[in-house]
Design a protein around this motif. Sequence first.
Motif, PDB file in Angstrom:
ATOM      1  N   LEU A  12       0.838  -1.190   0.000  1.00  0.00           N
ATOM      2  CA  LEU A  12       0.000   0.000   0.000  1.00  0.00           C
ATOM      3  C   LEU A  12       0.877   1.244   0.000  1.00  0.00           C
ATOM      4  CD1 LEU A  12      -2.889   1.249   0.344  1.00  0.00           C
ATOM      5  CD2 LEU A  12      -2.447   1.215   2.810  1.00  0.00           C
ATOM      6  N   ILE A  14       1.155   4.891   0.781  1.00  0.00           N
ATOM      7  CA  ILE A  14       0.491   5.947   1.544  1.00  0.00           C
ATOM      8  C   ILE A  14       1.040   7.272   1.040  1.00  0.00           C
ATOM      9  CG2 ILE A  14       0.117   6.944   3.823  1.00  0.00           C
ATOM     10  CD1 ILE A  14       0.271   4.173   5.001  1.00  0.00           C
ATOM     11  N   ASN A 193      -7.133   3.173  -5.573  1.00  0.00           N
ATOM     12  CA  ASN A 193      -6.739   4.279  -4.706  1.00  0.00           C
ATOM     13  C   ASN A 193      -7.959   4.709  -3.888  1.00  0.00           C
ATOM     14  OD1 ASN A 193      -5.531   7.693  -5.512  1.00  0.00           O
ATOM     15  ND2 ASN A 193      -5.627   6.636  -3.561  1.00  0.00           N
ATOM     16  N   ALA A 196      -8.385   8.988   2.469  1.00  0.00           N
ATOM     17  CA  ALA A 196      -8.548   8.992   3.923  1.00  0.00           C
ATOM     18  C   ALA A 196      -9.865   9.686   4.250  1.00  0.00           C
ATOM     19  CB  ALA A 196      -7.374   9.726   4.571  1.00  0.00           C
ATOM     20  N   ALA A 203      -4.647   1.220   7.569  1.00  0.00           N
ATOM     21  CA  ALA A 203      -3.777   0.900   6.439  1.00  0.00           C
ATOM     22  C   ALA A 203      -3.516  -0.601   6.320  1.00  0.00           C
ATOM     23  CB  ALA A 203      -2.461   1.662   6.569  1.00  0.00           C
ATOM     24  N   LEU A 206      -6.531  -2.211   4.773  1.00  0.00           N
ATOM     25  CA  LEU A 206      -6.639  -1.851   3.353  1.00  0.00           C
ATOM     26  C   LEU A 206      -5.647  -2.634   2.509  1.00  0.00           C
ATOM     27  CD1 LEU A 206      -7.049   2.025   3.593  1.00  0.00           C
ATOM     28  CD2 LEU A 206      -8.831   0.324   3.149  1.00  0.00           C
ATOM     29  N   LEU A 214      -3.340   5.013  -0.854  1.00  0.00           N
ATOM     30  CA  LEU A 214      -4.179   5.737   0.098  1.00  0.00           C
ATOM     31  C   LEU A 214      -3.741   7.188   0.113  1.00  0.00           C
ATOM     32  CD1 LEU A 214      -6.296   5.864   2.386  1.00  0.00           C
ATOM     33  CD2 LEU A 214      -4.458   5.230   3.975  1.00  0.00           C
TER      34      LEU A 214
END
Length: 262
Positions: A12, A14, A193, A196, A203, A206, A214
């Motif tokens: 992921l 971030i 995608n 938040a 996280a 996800l 994210l």
Amino acid sequence: MTAFRDLHRSGLLILPNVWDGGSAALMRSLGAKAVATTSAGVAWALGWPDGDALPVERVTQATRDVVRAAQGLPVSVDFEGGYSDDPAEVAASARTVVEAGAQGINIEDGGGSPELLAAKIAAIRAAVGPDLFINARCDVWLRGVGEAGTRVAEAARRGAIYRAAGADGLFAPGLVDEAGIAELVKATDMPLNLLAFPGLPDAKTLAGLGVRRLSAGSGIVGAALGRAAALTRGFLEDGRSAPLMEGALGWGELNALMPEAR
């Protein structure tokens, strides 16, 4: 431009959203693997409203500032709806941000038709080539399109249209429930995608669901401006200076984050 694309291949990503060169330098110093602009934050920082109102030349200059301050980190640009309904104009504008150093752009369908966004994506792809990561934002949740139970299917349908036009990723801001997230991950062959948003899983969850990116969106800049507003109210009321220092980064610390002049 493959560095940004590669960050979507596993795990992921971030992605903190920045609004100027200074915030990009700060996010870089905190360990971000890449940064993206927030169209709202960029517009607000320049004294404009969000919503395709900012002149494209200001978007391009902001991109240059962020790319310089990011010092090699991949940069993605929130390109709103492309600042035009003419795909050729959108493509020409997108070329300017790519020339300014962007490795990705985010472009939204908003209140327009999926076919219009697809035409914009196809024109951008033809204008700039295969390397740019084009993230197609599907606004069915933010705009409340259709019944709640139909939105994943509609997002998947739009995603397929955008993929065929040349998109690389699908952005579904407002989607927060685990079942819907898992369903959309399975229904698209593009990295998903999310934004938040209240109610969104953490996280780790996800990542386990297969989400690949994210974004903070305008959350960080909104919080920063909210703090600025609270401090300013107090300062205007009685000139208090002590609260201004609470939690503040020092002049030297901030100055050291900024790239040398060149």
